[in-house]
Design a protein around this motif. Structure first.
Motif, PDB file in Angstrom:
ATOM      1  N   GLU A   1      13.473 -20.412  22.532  1.00  0.00           N
ATOM      2  CA  GLU A   1      12.842 -21.763  22.563  1.00  0.00           C
ATOM      3  C   GLU A   1      14.016 -22.464  21.684  1.00  0.00           C
ATOM      4  OE1 GLU A   1      10.290 -24.784  23.541  1.00  0.00           O
ATOM      5  OE2 GLU A   1       9.703 -22.717  23.804  1.00  0.00           O
ATOM      6  N   ALA A   2      14.303 -23.572  22.321  1.00  0.00           N
ATOM      7  CA  ALA A   2      15.442 -24.530  21.460  1.00  0.00           C
ATOM      8  C   ALA A   2      14.528 -25.559  20.703  1.00  0.00           C
ATOM      9  CB  ALA A   2      16.046 -25.044  22.240  1.00  0.00           C
ATOM     10  N   ASP A   3      13.968 -25.207  19.454  1.00  0.00           N
ATOM     11  CA  ASP A   3      12.992 -25.867  18.741  1.00  0.00           C
ATOM     12  C   ASP A   3      13.381 -25.537  17.385  1.00  0.00           C
ATOM     13  OD1 ASP A   3      11.062 -27.618  18.091  1.00  0.00           O
ATOM     14  OD2 ASP A   3       9.671 -26.679  19.562  1.00  0.00           O
ATOM     15  N   ALA A   4      13.467 -26.505  16.553  1.00  0.00           N
ATOM     16  CA  ALA A   4      13.242 -26.334  15.007  1.00  0.00           C
ATOM     17  C   ALA A   4      12.237 -25.367  14.590  1.00  0.00           C
ATOM     18  CB  ALA A   4      13.634 -27.640  14.317  1.00  0.00           C
ATOM     19  N   GLY A   5      12.362 -24.665  13.696  1.00  0.00           N
ATOM     20  CA  GLY A   5      11.459 -23.762  13.285  1.00  0.00           C
ATOM     21  C   GLY A   5      11.910 -22.666  12.383  1.00  0.00           C
ATOM     22  N   PHE A   6      10.938 -21.583  12.300  1.00  0.00           N
ATOM     23  CA  PHE A   6      11.004 -20.415  11.462  1.00  0.00           C
ATOM     24  C   PHE A   6      10.345 -19.346  12.272  1.00  0.00           C
ATOM     25  CE2 PHE A   6       7.247 -22.508   9.871  1.00  0.00           C
ATOM     26  CZ  PHE A   6       6.373 -21.677   9.590  1.00  0.00           C
ATOM     27  N   CYS A   7      10.282 -18.065  11.751  1.00  0.00           N
ATOM     28  CA  CYS A   7       9.485 -16.695  12.151  1.00  0.00           C
ATOM     29  C   CYS A   7       8.856 -16.162  10.809  1.00  0.00           C
ATOM     30  CB  CYS A   7      10.529 -15.859  12.356  1.00  0.00           C
ATOM     31  SG  CYS A   7       9.910 -14.297  13.106  1.00  0.00           S
ATOM     32  N   TRP A   8       7.648 -15.721  11.273  1.00  0.00           N
ATOM     33  CA  TRP A   8       6.673 -14.892  10.386  1.00  0.00           C
ATOM     34  C   TRP A   8       6.669 -13.623  10.673  1.00  0.00           C
ATOM     35  CZ3 TRP A   8       0.791 -14.827  10.575  1.00  0.00           C
ATOM     36  CH2 TRP A   8       0.344 -14.177   9.206  1.00  0.00           C
ATOM     37  N   LEU A   9       6.942 -12.701   9.603  1.00  0.00           N
ATOM     38  CA  LEU A   9       6.822 -11.399   9.945  1.00  0.00           C
ATOM     39  C   LEU A   9       5.726 -10.689   9.069  1.00  0.00           C
ATOM     40  CD1 LEU A   9       7.916  -8.431  10.647  1.00  0.00           C
ATOM     41  CD2 LEU A   9       9.550  -8.638   9.031  1.00  0.00           C
ATOM     42  N   LEU A  10       4.784  -9.939   9.483  1.00  0.00           N
ATOM     43  CA  LEU A  10       3.417  -9.443   9.039  1.00  0.00           C
ATOM     44  C   LEU A  10       3.763  -8.058   9.110  1.00  0.00           C
ATOM     45  CD1 LEU A  10       0.994 -10.395   7.114  1.00  0.00           C
ATOM     46  CD2 LEU A  10      -0.090 -10.188   9.312  1.00  0.00           C
ATOM     47  N   ILE A  11       3.678  -7.275   8.131  1.00  0.00           N
ATOM     48  CA  ILE A  11       3.709  -5.595   8.153  1.00  0.00           C
ATOM     49  C   ILE A  11       2.543  -5.047   7.511  1.00  0.00           C
ATOM     50  CG2 ILE A  11       4.942  -3.505   7.823  1.00  0.00           C
ATOM     51  CD1 ILE A  11       7.736  -5.298   7.883  1.00  0.00           C
ATOM     52  N   ASP A  12       1.818  -4.207   8.236  1.00  0.00           N
ATOM     53  CA  ASP A  12       0.718  -3.455   7.508  1.00  0.00           C
ATOM     54  C   ASP A  12       0.749  -2.115   8.212  1.00  0.00           C
ATOM     55  OD1 ASP A  12      -0.678  -3.420  10.151  1.00  0.00           O
ATOM     56  OD2 ASP A  12      -1.608  -5.159   9.579  1.00  0.00           O
ATOM     57  N   GLN A  13      -0.273  -1.170   7.865  1.00  0.00           N
ATOM     58  CA  GLN A  13      -0.187   0.150   8.021  1.00  0.00           C
ATOM     59  C   GLN A  13      -0.385   0.325   9.449  1.00  0.00           C
ATOM     60  OE1 GLN A  13      -2.694  -1.259   6.199  1.00  0.00           O
ATOM     61  NE2 GLN A  13      -4.630  -0.686   6.708  1.00  0.00           N
ATOM     62  N   ASP A  14      -0.969  -0.691  10.314  1.00  0.00           N
ATOM     63  CA  ASP A  14      -1.335  -0.341  11.686  1.00  0.00           C
ATOM     64  C   ASP A  14      -0.167  -1.058  12.579  1.00  0.00           C
ATOM     65  OD1 ASP A  14      -3.755   0.527  11.177  1.00  0.00           O
ATOM     66  OD2 ASP A  14      -4.534  -1.472  10.633  1.00  0.00           O
ATOM     67  N   GLY A  15       1.064  -1.600  12.054  1.00  0.00           N
ATOM     68  CA  GLY A  15       2.022  -2.061  12.891  1.00  0.00           C
ATOM     69  C   GLY A  15       2.622  -3.099  12.304  1.00  0.00           C
ATOM     70  N   LEU A  16       3.370  -3.964  13.172  1.00  0.00           N
ATOM     71  CA  LEU A  16       3.876  -5.458  12.540  1.00  0.00           C
ATOM     72  C   LEU A  16       3.860  -6.384  13.758  1.00  0.00           C
ATOM     73  CD1 LEU A  16       6.945  -5.862  14.202  1.00  0.00           C
ATOM     74  CD2 LEU A  16       7.851  -3.957  13.006  1.00  0.00           C
TER      75      LEU A  16
ATOM     76  N   GLY B   1       0.731  -1.156  -0.079  1.00  0.00           N
ATOM     77  CA  GLY B   1      -0.019  -0.131  -0.089  1.00  0.00           C
ATOM     78  C   GLY B   1       0.869   1.255   0.094  1.00  0.00           C
ATOM     79  N   LEU B   2       0.550   2.078   0.981  1.00  0.00           N
ATOM     80  CA  LEU B   2       1.372   3.357   1.024  1.00  0.00           C
ATOM     81  C   LEU B   2       2.603   3.064   2.112  1.00  0.00           C
ATOM     82  CD1 LEU B   2      -1.330   6.001   1.256  1.00  0.00           C
ATOM     83  CD2 LEU B   2      -0.007   5.192  -0.683  1.00  0.00           C
ATOM     84  N   VAL B   3       2.742   2.174   2.612  1.00  0.00           N
ATOM     85  CA  VAL B   3       3.762   1.586   3.678  1.00  0.00           C
ATOM     86  C   VAL B   3       4.911   1.278   3.070  1.00  0.00           C
ATOM     87  CG1 VAL B   3       4.505   0.292   5.582  1.00  0.00           C
ATOM     88  CG2 VAL B   3       2.150   1.201   5.370  1.00  0.00           C
ATOM     89  N   ALA B   4       6.333   1.734   3.260  1.00  0.00           N
ATOM     90  CA  ALA B   4       7.574   1.461   2.668  1.00  0.00           C
ATOM     91  C   ALA B   4       8.453   0.821   3.696  1.00  0.00           C
ATOM     92  CB  ALA B   4       8.227   2.771   2.112  1.00  0.00           C
ATOM     93  N   ILE B   5       8.998  -0.346   3.396  1.00  0.00           N
ATOM     94  CA  ILE B   5       9.910  -0.985   4.424  1.00  0.00           C
ATOM     95  C   ILE B   5      11.167  -1.134   3.539  1.00  0.00           C
ATOM     96  CG2 ILE B   5      10.270  -3.191   5.434  1.00  0.00           C
ATOM     97  CD1 ILE B   5       7.073  -3.416   4.450  1.00  0.00           C
ATOM     98  N   ASP B   6      12.326  -0.708   4.105  1.00  0.00           N
ATOM     99  CA  ASP B   6      13.737  -0.850   3.857  1.00  0.00           C
ATOM    100  C   ASP B   6      14.431  -1.781   4.519  1.00  0.00           C
ATOM    101  OD1 ASP B   6      13.352   1.269   1.692  1.00  0.00           O
ATOM    102  OD2 ASP B   6      14.815   2.531   2.651  1.00  0.00           O
ATOM    103  N   CYS B   7      14.875  -2.660   3.832  1.00  0.00           N
ATOM    104  CA  CYS B   7      15.670  -3.752   4.317  1.00  0.00           C
ATOM    105  C   CYS B   7      17.105  -3.952   4.074  1.00  0.00           C
ATOM    106  CB  CYS B   7      15.179  -5.328   3.615  1.00  0.00           C
ATOM    107  SG  CYS B   7      15.705  -6.757   4.321  1.00  0.00           S
ATOM    108  N   PHE B   8      18.072  -3.572   4.953  1.00  0.00           N
ATOM    109  CA  PHE B   8      19.368  -3.428   4.841  1.00  0.00           C
ATOM    110  C   PHE B   8      20.056  -4.937   5.116  1.00  0.00           C
ATOM    111  CE2 PHE B   8      17.537   0.297   6.153  1.00  0.00           C
ATOM    112  CZ  PHE B   8      18.028   1.312   5.341  1.00  0.00           C
ATOM    113  N   VAL B   9      20.438  -5.681   4.114  1.00  0.00           N
ATOM    114  CA  VAL B   9      21.264  -6.858   4.484  1.00  0.00           C
ATOM    115  C   VAL B   9      22.686  -6.629   4.368  1.00  0.00           C
ATOM    116  CG1 VAL B   9      21.473  -9.237   3.336  1.00  0.00           C
ATOM    117  CG2 VAL B   9      19.539  -8.072   2.994  1.00  0.00           C
ATOM    118  N   LEU B  10      23.503  -6.988   5.493  1.00  0.00           N
ATOM    119  CA  LEU B  10      24.881  -6.803   5.689  1.00  0.00           C
ATOM    120  C   LEU B  10      25.457  -8.267   5.661  1.00  0.00           C
ATOM    121  CD1 LEU B  10      24.273  -4.713   9.104  1.00  0.00           C
ATOM    122  CD2 LEU B  10      24.615  -3.908   6.772  1.00  0.00           C
ATOM    123  N   ASP B  11      26.903  -7.968   5.369  1.00  0.00           N
ATOM    124  CA  ASP B  11      27.840  -9.090   5.737  1.00  0.00           C
ATOM    125  C   ASP B  11      28.645  -9.209   6.985  1.00  0.00           C
ATOM    126  OD1 ASP B  11      29.853 -11.058   5.456  1.00  0.00           O
ATOM    127  OD2 ASP B  11      30.974 -10.127   3.897  1.00  0.00           O
TER     128      ASP B  11
END
Length: 291
Positions: free
Chosen positions: A229-244, A112-122
């Motif tokens: 948590e010491a558990d195999a898995g992953f993370c899910w990130l959801l971003i919208d105009q109201d927050g993350l 939408g009108l929300v901009a997300i900048d992702c900076f990937v570092l080494d």
């Protein structure tokens, strides 16, 4: 903006198979726009060249395009630089989904009108105090100074805060948090520790550790810990105009969800964390929105 986040996927283990299967099921309803790979993409010593068959076995076939038809923004881990790290940069020209145009880079995503900048570092380079490290930090500061995005997300392999077995590398803890504080970074996402963690800094930025893609180690809680948590898995990130929202998943369950409303100022970030027992209504609503 729906983003899957996983690190340290570079070893073919039964845990990795289960994690990718869980991500595949999740992607079927969360419809991710992108994915982040947080380094150690190829154990134990990276790849030998851009023609290495492991690009197929450990990426293209592993994250099959039918289930994961999205760009993957990729950073280098400490095991990746034992091989030909530049081959992972070059592979960007070979793949429709793998995206590492340089060893460190900036990418803008919009919803939408929300901009997300992702900076990937080494972060491998940042472990040393040398000219190469100084060049990357100068680039990072300059990019941050020009950034006008609604959200600022940083991706690197080594965490700046962690209760995991590796602990935070001293050099990373010295050079990155001051920049995160000065430029009001929202999230720092990393792997390296083979666990799932969420930590909150005193300045308000959140540290995500999602390095449980194929290996597993124990973890502990420290003062900044919101979840671990010491558990195999992953993370899910959801971003919208109201927050993350940040949600952590094992191979079978949702473990934890943390919501940060956009209206909160950095100094007002609170531990509004939600445990599995009372997240059902929130995540169900998020799932419906994602569909």
């Amino acid at each position: 903006m729906s983003i899957l986040v996983v690190g340290d996927t570079g070893k073919d283990t039964f845990r990795r198979t289960s994690v990718i299967d869980a991500m595949r099921r999740h992607a079927a309803w969360s419809q991710p726009n992108a994915a982040l790979l947080l380094g150690d993409n190829f154990y134990e010593r990276g790849v030998e060249s851009v023609d290495d068959p492991r690009f197929n076995s450990d990426f293209e076939s592993l994250f099959d395009v039918r289930s994961f038809d999205m760009p993957f923004y990729v950073c280098l881990g400490n095991h990746d630089v034992h091989g030909d790290a530049n081959a992972q940069v070059q592979y960007t020209q070979r793949s429709d989904r793998w995206w590492m145009p340089a060893r460190y880079f900036r990418e803008r995503m919009t919803v939408g009108l929300v901009a997300i900048d992702c900076f990937v570092l080494d972060t491998n380079t940042l472990l040393s105090d040398n000219e190469e490290s100084a060049e990357q930090l100068a680039w990072f500061r300059d990019e941050l100074a020009q950034c006008n995005a609604d959200y600022k997300i940083v991706v690197g392999h080594h965490p700046a805060l962690t209760g995991g077995q590796h602990e935070a590398a001293e050099r990373i803890g010295e050079v990155l948090p001051p920049l995160f504080d000065e430029f009001e970074i929202d999230l720092y996402l990393s792997g390296h520790d083979h666990d799932l963690q969420l930590l909150q800094s005193n300045a308000g930025w959140l540290q995500v550790v999602s390095g449980a893609g194929s290996k597993l180690r124990s973890t502990t809680w420290i003062d900044e810990t919101l979840f671990a948590e010491a558990d195999a898995g992953f993370c899910w990130l959801l971003i919208d105009q109201d927050g993350l929202s940040l949600s952590y998943y094992s191979t079978s369950d949702r473990l934890f969800t943390h919501r940060v409303p956009k209206t909160l100022q950095r100094a007002q970030h609170t531990r509004n964390s939600i445990t599995p027992q009372n997240t059902k209504s929130l995540v169900s609503g998020v799932a419906a929105a994602a569909r």
